[in-house]
Design a protein around this motif. Structure first.
Motif, PDB file in Angstrom:
ATOM      1  N   ARG A 159       0.866  -1.318  -0.152  1.00  0.00           N
ATOM      2  CA  ARG A 159      -0.125  -0.007   0.001  1.00  0.00           C
ATOM      3  C   ARG A 159       1.022   1.219  -0.102  1.00  0.00           C
ATOM      4  N   GLU A 160       2.059   1.036   0.424  1.00  0.00           N
ATOM      5  CA  GLU A 160       3.008   2.383   0.597  1.00  0.00           C
ATOM      6  C   GLU A 160       3.763   2.750  -0.807  1.00  0.00           C
ATOM      7  N   ALA A 161       3.612   1.997  -1.840  1.00  0.00           N
ATOM      8  CA  ALA A 161       3.844   2.247  -3.081  1.00  0.00           C
ATOM      9  C   ALA A 161       3.582   3.887  -3.623  1.00  0.00           C
ATOM     10  N   LYS A 162       4.402   4.420  -4.496  1.00  0.00           N
ATOM     11  CA  LYS A 162       4.046   5.503  -4.777  1.00  0.00           C
ATOM     12  C   LYS A 162       3.100   5.571  -6.204  1.00  0.00           C
ATOM     13  N   GLY A 163       1.917   6.367  -6.095  1.00  0.00           N
ATOM     14  CA  GLY A 163       1.048   6.143  -7.518  1.00  0.00           C
ATOM     15  C   GLY A 163      -0.291   5.867  -6.828  1.00  0.00           C
ATOM     16  N   ILE A 164      -0.575   5.766  -5.502  1.00  0.00           N
ATOM     17  CA  ILE A 164      -1.661   5.277  -4.920  1.00  0.00           C
ATOM     18  C   ILE A 164      -2.340   6.728  -4.275  1.00  0.00           C
ATOM     19  N   TYR A 165      -3.631   6.842  -4.647  1.00  0.00           N
ATOM     20  CA  TYR A 165      -4.426   8.071  -3.973  1.00  0.00           C
ATOM     21  C   TYR A 165      -5.671   7.787  -3.809  1.00  0.00           C
ATOM     22  N   PHE A 166      -6.046   8.402  -2.763  1.00  0.00           N
ATOM     23  CA  PHE A 166      -7.558   8.362  -2.455  1.00  0.00           C
ATOM     24  C   PHE A 166      -8.105   9.109  -3.455  1.00  0.00           C
ATOM     25  N   ALA A 167      -9.377   8.856  -4.055  1.00  0.00           N
ATOM     26  CA  ALA A 167     -10.026   9.285  -5.361  1.00  0.00           C
ATOM     27  C   ALA A 167     -10.587  10.892  -4.869  1.00  0.00           C
ATOM     28  N   VAL A 168     -11.082  11.185  -3.619  1.00  0.00           N
ATOM     29  CA  VAL A 168     -11.125  12.595  -3.260  1.00  0.00           C
ATOM     30  C   VAL A 168     -10.264  13.510  -3.463  1.00  0.00           C
ATOM     31  N   ASP A 169      -8.872  13.038  -3.150  1.00  0.00           N
ATOM     32  CA  ASP A 169      -7.737  13.812  -3.381  1.00  0.00           C
ATOM     33  C   ASP A 169      -7.344  14.187  -4.779  1.00  0.00           C
ATOM     34  N   TYR A 170      -7.519  13.162  -5.536  1.00  0.00           N
ATOM     35  CA  TYR A 170      -7.254  12.885  -7.084  1.00  0.00           C
ATOM     36  C   TYR A 170      -8.082  14.039  -7.799  1.00  0.00           C
ATOM     37  N   LEU A 171      -9.423  13.912  -7.313  1.00  0.00           N
ATOM     38  CA  LEU A 171     -10.575  14.736  -8.098  1.00  0.00           C
ATOM     39  C   LEU A 171     -10.100  16.176  -7.799  1.00  0.00           C
ATOM     40  N   SER A 172     -10.065  16.357  -6.383  1.00  0.00           N
ATOM     41  CA  SER A 172     -10.048  17.934  -5.850  1.00  0.00           C
ATOM     42  C   SER A 172      -8.670  18.586  -6.541  1.00  0.00           C
ATOM     43  N   ARG A 173      -7.509  17.859  -6.326  1.00  0.00           N
ATOM     44  CA  ARG A 173      -6.374  18.661  -7.115  1.00  0.00           C
ATOM     45  C   ARG A 173      -6.413  18.832  -8.586  1.00  0.00           C
ATOM     46  N   TYR A 189     -16.061  -7.193 -11.884  1.00  0.00           N
ATOM     47  CA  TYR A 189     -16.866  -7.385 -10.697  1.00  0.00           C
ATOM     48  C   TYR A 189     -16.406  -8.603  -9.866  1.00  0.00           C
ATOM     49  N   GLU A 190     -17.125  -8.687  -8.625  1.00  0.00           N
ATOM     50  CA  GLU A 190     -16.605  -9.560  -7.698  1.00  0.00           C
ATOM     51  C   GLU A 190     -15.093  -9.753  -7.284  1.00  0.00           C
ATOM     52  N   SER A 191     -14.407  -8.547  -7.528  1.00  0.00           N
ATOM     53  CA  SER A 191     -13.130  -8.666  -7.246  1.00  0.00           C
ATOM     54  C   SER A 191     -12.429  -7.608  -6.181  1.00  0.00           C
ATOM     55  N   THR A 192     -11.325  -7.826  -5.757  1.00  0.00           N
ATOM     56  CA  THR A 192     -10.539  -6.768  -5.035  1.00  0.00           C
ATOM     57  C   THR A 192      -9.025  -6.759  -5.256  1.00  0.00           C
ATOM     58  N   VAL A 193      -8.566  -5.861  -4.533  1.00  0.00           N
ATOM     59  CA  VAL A 193      -6.878  -5.954  -4.872  1.00  0.00           C
ATOM     60  C   VAL A 193      -6.351  -6.480  -3.589  1.00  0.00           C
ATOM     61  N   LYS A 194      -5.578  -7.588  -4.007  1.00  0.00           N
ATOM     62  CA  LYS A 194      -4.892  -8.457  -2.930  1.00  0.00           C
ATOM     63  C   LYS A 194      -3.361  -7.867  -2.776  1.00  0.00           C
ATOM     64  N   GLU A 195      -2.654  -7.326  -3.677  1.00  0.00           N
ATOM     65  CA  GLU A 195      -1.500  -7.032  -3.506  1.00  0.00           C
ATOM     66  C   GLU A 195      -1.208  -5.693  -4.478  1.00  0.00           C
ATOM     67  N   PHE A 196      -0.341  -4.550  -4.067  1.00  0.00           N
ATOM     68  CA  PHE A 196       0.067  -3.642  -4.875  1.00  0.00           C
ATOM     69  C   PHE A 196       1.648  -4.098  -5.062  1.00  0.00           C
ATOM     70  N   HIS A 197       2.124  -4.024  -6.205  1.00  0.00           N
ATOM     71  CA  HIS A 197       3.584  -4.307  -6.679  1.00  0.00           C
ATOM     72  C   HIS A 197       4.196  -3.001  -7.030  1.00  0.00           C
ATOM     73  N   LYS A 198       5.440  -2.980  -6.615  1.00  0.00           N
ATOM     74  CA  LYS A 198       6.330  -1.848  -6.783  1.00  0.00           C
ATOM     75  C   LYS A 198       7.652  -2.093  -7.341  1.00  0.00           C
ATOM     76  N   ASP A 199       8.411  -0.860  -8.084  1.00  0.00           N
ATOM     77  CA  ASP A 199       9.669  -1.233  -8.424  1.00  0.00           C
ATOM     78  C   ASP A 199      10.854  -1.001  -7.214  1.00  0.00           C
ATOM     79  N   LYS A 200      12.128  -0.903  -7.536  1.00  0.00           N
ATOM     80  CA  LYS A 200      13.194  -0.641  -6.635  1.00  0.00           C
ATOM     81  C   LYS A 200      13.170   0.761  -6.194  1.00  0.00           C
ATOM     82  N   LYS A 201      12.473   1.715  -6.977  1.00  0.00           N
ATOM     83  CA  LYS A 201      12.457   2.936  -6.431  1.00  0.00           C
ATOM     84  C   LYS A 201      11.045   3.250  -5.777  1.00  0.00           C
TER      85      LYS A 201
END
Length: 494
Positions: free
Chosen positions: A258-272, A365-377
């Motif tokens: 979850r700490e990967a760069k590139g994940i945002y809450f929708a409200v922050d994305y839309l507001s910005r 449908y009927e799905s969720t995120v099990k894992e976020f993947h990130k690179d070395k950066k």
């Protein structure tokens, strides 16, 4: 009623839309509304039912059926049909402070409960409402009407979303001196920054707020009450204070990575995005861009759809929208009869645009995120989705969604937008205002009241009821205004 045989003679006609591939070139409103003559025909279709569910606002099967504002729909439909636009405006304004907002962003609960829609196509209530309010501005009778007498009482409203604006509008018309405090640099709350421009152009909000200013409401922006201003000082300076701070504490996804760069809450994305559009037409670069990115939107509601539409306008490489629940049926199921809210498949503007651009519906449908993947950066590169199935929880007796073993699927993702809803009032608001909360994270009130445990401090809108619709926020704003007015004057005719 409208024309006695109108529903037999005229077919339903809604506002038109600019084609998806054309409208995604900008963030402008894309509806093309009917002429007054065509709108009158739509008003003629109203049957003036003996029991008009459209205006009931009842809870049936755990869902709202009809308008929570109790707009007297058959009355203004008839006035539209007869061309009495001024009377239609006066009728509509008795129950709805902001038809310029609801006629653009409300999901039209009134239409879903329309008797005409039970047998065929419902009356175009929302479009009729839009015709009424826009005609009122064109003809000049939606102008400022300041109260003739002032009470000398002072009320502070914290938050300028639909509930705060409704409370302020009502109390000002009653003659109280109202000041609205807004922490953002522009007024409107989630109407301004949470709803994209193509759904609600911001000059529509500014137009109404300018009328309210002329009527005597004072607005202060860039003031975060509880941080910039002490709530105790505010309670001393004003006779009553109303919290309308919203429910912006977003629900998170706690999957690994979850700490990967590139994940945002929708409200922050839309507001910005909206703020950058309004400030500089994106020239300042102060927004999150989806250009040439694989975008994954987590959440299937209106906010998720807004993220899809926004990402496509920004030039996303691909868009996938992940929904936990199964795809609803195309038509009403037997256990979902009229006038309940229809739990059927809805393809909104964002999904329409995704289909036009990418050739397929973005929803999984009927799905969720099990894992976020990130690179070395630490940059997001992909997500692993897992399928879900519905199972009975033996302990609670309720159904829950559980993961299906071996159903994992890894897809590329450079940008993830979490649109999984909200879980109540922000923590710092609760702490600074010294209020109690419910199990759902909403500000608690006295039973059957809008008053908090803090004397003379009231609460309304999403702050009180949790994430909800604009029409519910307006209703709460109107109701808290009545309660505050009665506490100040000993009676209320609001």
């Amino acid at each position: 009623m409208g024309k006695a045989t109108g529903f037999l003679e005229y077919e339903r006609e809604c506002a038109g839309e600019i084609a998806p591939k054309e409208r995604i070139k900008n963030f402008n409103e894309f509806h093309t509304f009917l002429s007054k003559e065509e709108q009158r025909k739509q008003g003629a279709r109203c049957m003036a039912c003996g029991v008009p569910f459209c205006q009931s606002g009842m809870t049936i099967g755990g869902m709202t059926s009809g308008c929570p504002l109790n707009n007297l729909v058959p009355e203004f439909n008839d006035l539209v049909y007869t061309g009495n636009w001024l009377q239609a405006y006066n009728r509509l304004k008795k129950t709805n402070n902001f038809p310029e907002f609801t006629s653009r962003v409300c999901p039209a609960l009134c239409e879903k409960a329309c008797t005409c829609g039970h047998w065929g196509e419902s009356v175009t209530v929302r479009d009729n409402e839009h015709g009424i309010i826009e005609t009122a501005y064109e003809e000049g009778y939606a102008c400022a009407k300041p109260p003739k007498v002032r009470s000398g009482k002072k009320v502070a409203v914290i938050g300028s979303g639909p509930s705060g604006l409704a409370a302020a509008d009502q109390l000002n018309q009653r003659g109280h001196n109202v000041t609205v405090f807004e922490r953002d640099d522009r007024l409107g709350g989630l109407l301004m920054y949470g709803i994209p421009n193509m759904k609600l152009e911001k000059q529509v909000i500014d137009r109404k707020i300018n009328v309210m200013k002329e009527e005597g409401v004072e607005f202060k922006t860039g003031v975060n009450v509880g941080v910039d201003v002490n709530i105790k000082d505010l309670l001393k300076s004003y006779d009553r204070v109303i919290m309308c701070c919203g429910a912006k504490k977003a629900r998170d996804i706690t999957a690994p990575g979850r700490e990967a760069k590139g994940i945002y809450f929708a409200v922050d994305y839309l507001s910005r995005n909206t703020k950058s559009l309004l400030d500089s037409n994106f020239a300042d670069g102060n927004y999150v861009s989806a250009k040439d990115k694989n975008v994954v939107v987590i959440g299937g509601g209106d906010t998720g759809n807004d993220c899809v539409g926004t990402a496509i306008r920004q030039g996303a490489k691909s868009v996938v929208q992940v929904e936990m629940m199964p795809a609803p049926p195309v038509e009403r199921a037997a256990n979902n009869p009229w006038p309940e809210w229809p739990k059927v498949l809805k393809t909104d503007y964002g999904q329409e645009e995704a289909i036009a651009v990418f050739g397929h519906d973005p929803r999984v449908y009927e799905s969720t995120v099990k894992e976020f993947h990130k690179d070395k950066k630490g940059n997001l590169t992909a997500v692993t989705l897992v399928k879900l199935k519905r199972e009975m929880d033996e302990k609670t007796g309720r159904f829950k969604m559980v993961t299906v073993d071996g159903s994992e699927k890894k897809i590329p993702a450079d940008l993830v937008l979490i649109a999984a809803g909200f879980v109540g009032t922000e923590d710092y608001v609760v702490k600074n205002f010294k209020v109690s909360t419910t199990e759902r994270g909403n500000v608690a009130t006295k039973e059957g009241s809008y008053e908090t445990k803090v004397p003379n401090l009231y609460v309304a809108g999403d702050n009180r009821r949790g994430q909800s619709l604009v029409v519910w926020a307006i209703r709460e704003g109107r109701e808290v205004a009545k309660e505050v007015d009665k506490s100040l004057m000993g009676y209320s005719y609001l």
